[in-house]
Design an enzyme around this catalytic site. Sequence first.
Site, short mmCIF file in Angstrom:
data_model
loop_
_atom_site.label_atom_id
_atom_site.label_comp_id
_atom_site.label_asym_id
_atom_site.label_seq_id
_atom_site.Cartn_x
_atom_site.Cartn_y
_atom_site.Cartn_z
CE LYS A 269 -3.40 2.54 2.71
NZ LYS A 269 -4.43 2.46 3.74
CE LYS B 74 -5.95 1.57 -0.42
NZ LYS B 74 -5.99 1.90 0.93
#
Length: 354
Positions: free
Chosen positions: A195, A248
Amino acid sequence: MSRVELHRGYGHEVFRVWQTAGGPSPDRLIWPLFVVESPRAREPIPSMPGQFRWGVSRLREALDKPVAAGLRAVLLFGSLQGGKDPFGRKADADDAPVPRAIRALRTAYPDLVVIADVCLCSYTDHGHCGILTSEGHVDNDATVRRLAEVAVAYAAAGAHAVAPSDMMDNRVAAIRAALDAAGHRTTAILSYAAKFASCFYGPFRDAARSAPAFGDRRAYQLPPGGRELALRALERDVNEGADFVLVKPGLPYLDLVREAADRVPVPVLAYQVSGEYSMLLHAARAGAFELSTALHETLTAFHRAGARAVITYFAPQLVAEAAVRLAVRSEPGSHGGRRTPLNRLTTRRGRPLA
Ligand code: PBG
Ligand code: ZN
């Protein structure tokens, strides 16, 4: 030797789909939903046109149609207006939005996979993803203990999977140990492993009311150029017991979806985040392209890169389109009601896609 337990990654039939490679299809979509304290709320989110914050007693209004059309999984986030504190106590209070939503959805939709995001930023008064020291730095280990408590509460409420998005070091191991100790041995962990610190989360922070009150998240979320860090984080989280891992944002980090899919021995999911949602929506509204065409192209790209499922705010629209297509195909005189993969849908103008 540490135990390696595989069952929880394929105990649910939807998880079994994700264990297998394949192209876009309704059972590979996960819809993120924001839930609030006020039970009857349905609040439009200005930075994400078409998305709402939902009160628990109106969740059926959000989900009846998508679930009937074939949606199989949701990812829950809480959004609070007040009642925040330094420890994020409302993350897992019994009457907090997420535990209540989990229970309501498990009752209303027995076949729906309910995943709960685990983080503190929606619940802390400072808006950071962890507990802070007196100097204002994140206290990694105190945070990890707190996240494990929250994960156990969500598992107890009935979540099939918990999804830690905080990016603290070694939280997957702590969450796994806490779940096991509490007897939640079948609860899967979907780790936001890769992330990145991204401006594409802007609309989400508006929706979740989770923007940091000071500073930013660059000391815990990965630097956008940090390929090696992402690979280490993915490997670390798998070793700590993650059943699924996430990359992400989505499209800007597609290279890492592919690398993760090639390297880590668990299914990789991609998150088409809030900024990607808004970007696609506004571009389509400005006449740059037809939305449905663009969405199917992005889904094809995610699966080409090796994603096994995609988290997207467009999930309801995508499953609705697939259901319409299915209904047309099963009309008398057509070639039957066979399941249609999403990438074989046609646009409104009838052109075949991809
Ligand atoms: C909270 C969290 C964020 C997202 C998922 N979980 C925002 C952030 O880290 O600031 C982003 C999702 C999106 O943008 O759609 N830790
Ligand atoms: Zn957070």
